[in-house]
Motif scaffolding. Structure first.
Motif, PDB file in Angstrom:
ATOM      1  N   TRP A 324       1.504   8.363  -0.194  1.00  0.00           N
ATOM      2  CA  TRP A 324       1.185   6.946  -0.386  1.00  0.00           C
ATOM      3  C   TRP A 324       2.480   6.208  -0.726  1.00  0.00           C
ATOM      4  CZ3 TRP A 324      -2.920   4.037   0.671  1.00  0.00           C
ATOM      5  CH2 TRP A 324      -4.172   4.649   0.810  1.00  0.00           C
ATOM      6  N   VAL A 346      -4.152  -0.229   2.829  1.00  0.00           N
ATOM      7  CA  VAL A 346      -5.083  -0.866   1.895  1.00  0.00           C
ATOM      8  C   VAL A 346      -4.401  -2.095   1.309  1.00  0.00           C
ATOM      9  CG1 VAL A 346      -6.377  -0.623  -0.259  1.00  0.00           C
ATOM     10  CG2 VAL A 346      -6.206   1.310   1.316  1.00  0.00           C
ATOM     11  N   THR A 348      -4.270  -4.985  -1.600  1.00  0.00           N
ATOM     12  CA  THR A 348      -4.750  -5.145  -2.976  1.00  0.00           C
ATOM     13  C   THR A 348      -5.839  -6.204  -3.042  1.00  0.00           C
ATOM     14  OG1 THR A 348      -3.023  -6.774  -3.474  1.00  0.00           O
ATOM     15  CG2 THR A 348      -2.527  -4.453  -3.924  1.00  0.00           C
ATOM     16  N   GLU A 349      -6.730  -6.047  -3.998  1.00  0.00           N
ATOM     17  CA  GLU A 349      -7.877  -6.951  -4.134  1.00  0.00           C
ATOM     18  C   GLU A 349      -7.430  -8.394  -4.345  1.00  0.00           C
ATOM     19  OE1 GLU A 349     -12.146  -7.453  -4.382  1.00  0.00           O
ATOM     20  OE2 GLU A 349     -10.885  -5.801  -3.729  1.00  0.00           O
ATOM     21  N   ASP A 364      -7.506  10.251  -5.623  1.00  0.00           N
ATOM     22  CA  ASP A 364      -7.729   8.819  -5.459  1.00  0.00           C
ATOM     23  C   ASP A 364      -6.479   8.041  -5.865  1.00  0.00           C
ATOM     24  OD1 ASP A 364     -10.441   9.039  -4.637  1.00  0.00           O
ATOM     25  OD2 ASP A 364     -11.018   9.384  -6.711  1.00  0.00           O
ATOM     26  N   ASN A 376      -6.373  -0.640 -11.125  1.00  0.00           N
ATOM     27  CA  ASN A 376      -7.450  -0.511 -10.144  1.00  0.00           C
ATOM     28  C   ASN A 376      -7.393   0.846  -9.461  1.00  0.00           C
ATOM     29  OD1 ASN A 376      -8.184  -3.639 -10.000  1.00  0.00           O
ATOM     30  ND2 ASN A 376      -5.962  -3.438  -9.926  1.00  0.00           N
ATOM     31  N   VAL A 378      -8.724   3.060  -5.960  1.00  0.00           N
ATOM     32  CA  VAL A 378      -9.217   2.948  -4.585  1.00  0.00           C
ATOM     33  C   VAL A 378     -10.037   4.196  -4.292  1.00  0.00           C
ATOM     34  CG1 VAL A 378      -8.597   2.678  -2.163  1.00  0.00           C
ATOM     35  CG2 VAL A 378      -7.157   1.650  -3.941  1.00  0.00           C
ATOM     36  N   LYS A 379     -11.352   4.011  -4.083  1.00  0.00           N
ATOM     37  CA  LYS A 379     -12.257   5.131  -3.824  1.00  0.00           C
ATOM     38  C   LYS A 379     -13.149   4.774  -2.651  1.00  0.00           C
ATOM     39  CE  LYS A 379     -14.212   7.173  -7.352  1.00  0.00           C
ATOM     40  NZ  LYS A 379     -13.568   8.507  -7.368  1.00  0.00           N
ATOM     41  N   GLU A 381     -12.664   3.632   0.327  1.00  0.00           N
ATOM     42  CA  GLU A 381     -12.353   2.328   0.949  1.00  0.00           C
ATOM     43  C   GLU A 381     -12.683   1.143   0.039  1.00  0.00           C
ATOM     44  OE1 GLU A 381     -10.841   2.311   3.828  1.00  0.00           O
ATOM     45  OE2 GLU A 381     -11.068   4.459   4.167  1.00  0.00           O
ATOM     46  N   GLN A 382     -13.154   1.390  -1.171  1.00  0.00           N
ATOM     47  CA  GLN A 382     -13.487   0.320  -2.091  1.00  0.00           C
ATOM     48  C   GLN A 382     -12.484   0.292  -3.244  1.00  0.00           C
ATOM     49  OE1 GLN A 382     -16.053  -1.903  -1.550  1.00  0.00           O
ATOM     50  NE2 GLN A 382     -16.308  -0.836   0.408  1.00  0.00           N
ATOM     51  N   ILE A 383     -12.178  -0.920  -3.735  1.00  0.00           N
ATOM     52  CA  ILE A 383     -11.260  -1.081  -4.859  1.00  0.00           C
ATOM     53  C   ILE A 383     -12.072  -1.458  -6.088  1.00  0.00           C
ATOM     54  CG2 ILE A 383      -9.332  -2.420  -5.784  1.00  0.00           C
ATOM     55  CD1 ILE A 383      -8.326  -2.774  -2.945  1.00  0.00           C
ATOM     56  N   GLU A 384     -11.899  -0.689  -7.152  1.00  0.00           N
ATOM     57  CA  GLU A 384     -12.633  -0.944  -8.395  1.00  0.00           C
ATOM     58  C   GLU A 384     -11.648  -1.192  -9.536  1.00  0.00           C
ATOM     59  OE1 GLU A 384     -15.591   1.330 -11.578  1.00  0.00           O
ATOM     60  OE2 GLU A 384     -14.973   2.335  -9.740  1.00  0.00           O
TER      61      GLU A 384
END
Length: 564
Positions: A324, A346, A348-349, A364, A376, A378-379, A381-384
């Motif tokens: 990465w 990816v 960033t949110e 992850d 944050n 990334v899991k 394809e979702q960012i939490e």
């Protein structure tokens, strides 16, 4: 009370219900005092009574009775049928012929070991993990007011901005109305003055006519000028159209579209969302890898072109075949190393540039967002968002061998820097001062961190030192560089990594090299081949070193082999 019975729930004899229990019948599972033993033995029973001293009961196994041969106890276990069997079951008939048999005592011992293992896992891992998740959810619940406050404040702030812009627009339009009114008034005034002048001339002409008519002077009458033909032709009529305000139709739909919209509240159930807390191991419990010596000359294994204009960080994935990367934009890129290819990007949110990246033990990606004050993950394809700070901004991040998270952060006024240890994203420990209450880290300089094999926390402090503390946060040493350096510049550490040998590898931006020290801070050697401006560092499981070259328009990751 008899010491042999002090740990029992029932301390009285099952027969007389008054005397203290001293004996036990393992056949009938009856507690007895010595006086009642004879009476109990006289009672008829299909199986012989087995009377033992209560204090010896724990060392005697209680075997189940056979369901086929009622007078026998099952001291064996049929692994094929998965049932206890007695000796008669084994030697009579063909039911268990050629079946694999084991002594129940052996199965009992094995299962005790399994249960002990389960008990230990429950006590040390599973239950603490659930408690931590419960605490984490409590923290998240306590943060709801603040989190939703951020959203409400954003709406209010945007509303005030709209009010300001609308007021400015209203004032501008009203000013334009005043300007048009003044122009209209000026035009009408001028037109009125023209007619006033004509009216005055007409009055003079009228008086001349009257004077001429009243006179008998023939020359005066004969020379009179007739002007009515001229005055019958009136000047053009000045007409002006009044301005009008054409208001746009306002509806809830188009107003919301222009103003902005709230994203919907949604819930997802992620099977991989939580991860089990790792069992903490002492350094002594982990077998050390074989000692590997340094190469006389480090070798460049491969060069990976990432396409970044400015490149700052690299993290090697567990497979050793993927990395990465992050640069000076909002994109995080995953590359395959052999052959080099971009696997995934990816954004960033927030759209901000991530400050630093790290990988969890589950693989992850985690990144810090300095401007948003968040960490944050990334899991799938979702960012939490997992951490949000207040009055502090996250910088460097790394995961520990126990699965926890370390985060360095700067205060809003850039006057303080600290390191915070999180367990399941709940704050566990803060490391900021030494034993003399002096700051461990220099404020105003970015702090990049890595955990060593002995659980030391190594930080590259941009002020000119590698600061190493133990897991309790106690200062062990400071490494301030080694002279002469390749470029004879001051030590400027910006990136840091460790390896299986306990070596600490630090990128020195100004000297364009990598410093290698042992785990106690003793200098070993430089890596200075093929580097421009080294920044982020990462090592794989084979102790190869990956270096992010931050030189403008380079965008290259260089992989080195430096150990035998």
């Amino acid at each position: 009370m008899d010491p042999s019975t002090s740990g029992l729930d029932v301390t009285q004899c099952d027969l007389c219900e008054s005397a203290v229990v001293q004996m036990h019948c393992d056949t009938c599972l009856v507690k007895l005092c010595k006086a009642c033993v004879g009476e109990h033995l006289s009672t008829g029973h299909s199986k012989p009574h087995k009377i033992i001293d209560l204090k010896d009961r724990a060392s005697n196994l209680i075997f189940p009775g056979c369901t086929t041969h009622y007078d026998s106890l099952c001291e064996s276990f049929c692994r094929d049928c998965k049932i206890p069997v007695c000796l008669l079951c084994v030697i009579s008939g063909n039911t268990h012929k050629d079946h694999q048999l084991s002594l129940i005592a052996d199965i009992f011992s094995s299962m005790k070991l399994v249960i002990q293992k389960d008990q230990k896992e429950l006590e040390e891992i599973i239950i603490p993990t659930h408690r931590n998740i419960t605490s984490y959810m409590q923290i998240r619940m306590s943060q709801l007011e603040k989190e939703y406050g951020y959203v409400s404040d954003s709406v209010t702030k945007h509303g005030k901005k709209w009010h300001r812009e609308i007021n400015k627009l209203v004032d501008k339009m009203k000013a334009e109305v005043e300007e048009m009114k003044a122009a209209h008034l000026e035009a009408l005034t001028k037109h009125q003055e023209e007619f006033s002048q004509r009216t005055m001339k007409l009055q003079e002409t009228l008086q001349t006519c009257k004077n001429t008519l009243a006179s008998n002077d023939t020359s005066l009458v004969l020379t009179h000028t007739l002007l009515n033909e001229e005055y019958r032709r009136l000047p053009p009529k000045l007409t002006a159209s009044f301005p009008a305000f054409k208001a746009q139709k306002i509806s809830a739909e188009n107003l919301t579209e222009l103003f902005g919209m709230l994203t919907k509240l949604s819930f997802t159930s992620d099977e991989q969302g939580y991860f089990m807390k790792k069992a903490e191991k002492s350094p002594e419990a982990v077998p050390l890898p074989p000692v590997r010596s340094l190469l006389d000359e480090p070798e460049i294994v491969t060069i990976i072109d990432t396409g970044y204009k400015y490149l700052y960080d690299v993290q090697v994935c567990q497979s050793n075949e993927e990395i990465w990367t992050k640069g000076k934009d909002s994109l995080l890129k995953l590359f395959k190393i052999h052959p080099v290819s971009l696997l995934r990007s990816v954004r960033t949110e927030s759209g901000n540039t991530p400050e630093e990246i790290a990988l969890t033990y589950d693989g992850d990606l985690v990144y810090s967002d300095y401007d948003e004050r968040t960490v944050n993950i990334v899991k799938n394809e979702q960012i939490e968002e997992v951490i949000r700070l207040e009055s502090w901004r996250p910088v460097s991040i790394c995961h520990t061998s126990s699965g926890d998270l370390l985060v360095t952060m700067d205060s809003d006024d850039n006057k303080h820097t600290k390191l915070v240890h999180y367990s399941d994203f709940a704050e566990k420990q803060t490391i900021q001062f030494d034993d003399e209450s002096k700051p461990l880290y220099s404020p105003g300089f970015y702090l990049h961190i890595s955990e060593n094999r002995n659980l030391d926390i190594c930080a590259a402090d941009g002020s000119g030192a590698v600061v190493v503390v133990n897991s309790a946060g106690k200062l062990r040493f400071r490494y301030t560089g080694h002279a002469p350096a390749p470029k004879n510049e001051s030590f400027y550490p910006v990136g840091i990594a460790t390896n299986s040998q306990g070596h600490i590898l630090t990128s020195d931006y100004d000297n364009q090299c990598i410093h290698i020290t042992d785990e106690d801070g003793h200098f070993l050697r430089f890596i200075d081949c093929g580097l421009s401006y080294p920044w982020g560092l990462s090592t794989d499981s084979n102790d190869n070193l990956f270096v992010a070259d931050s030189k403008k328009k380079s965008g290259k990751i260089i992989k080195y082999r430096y150990l035998q």
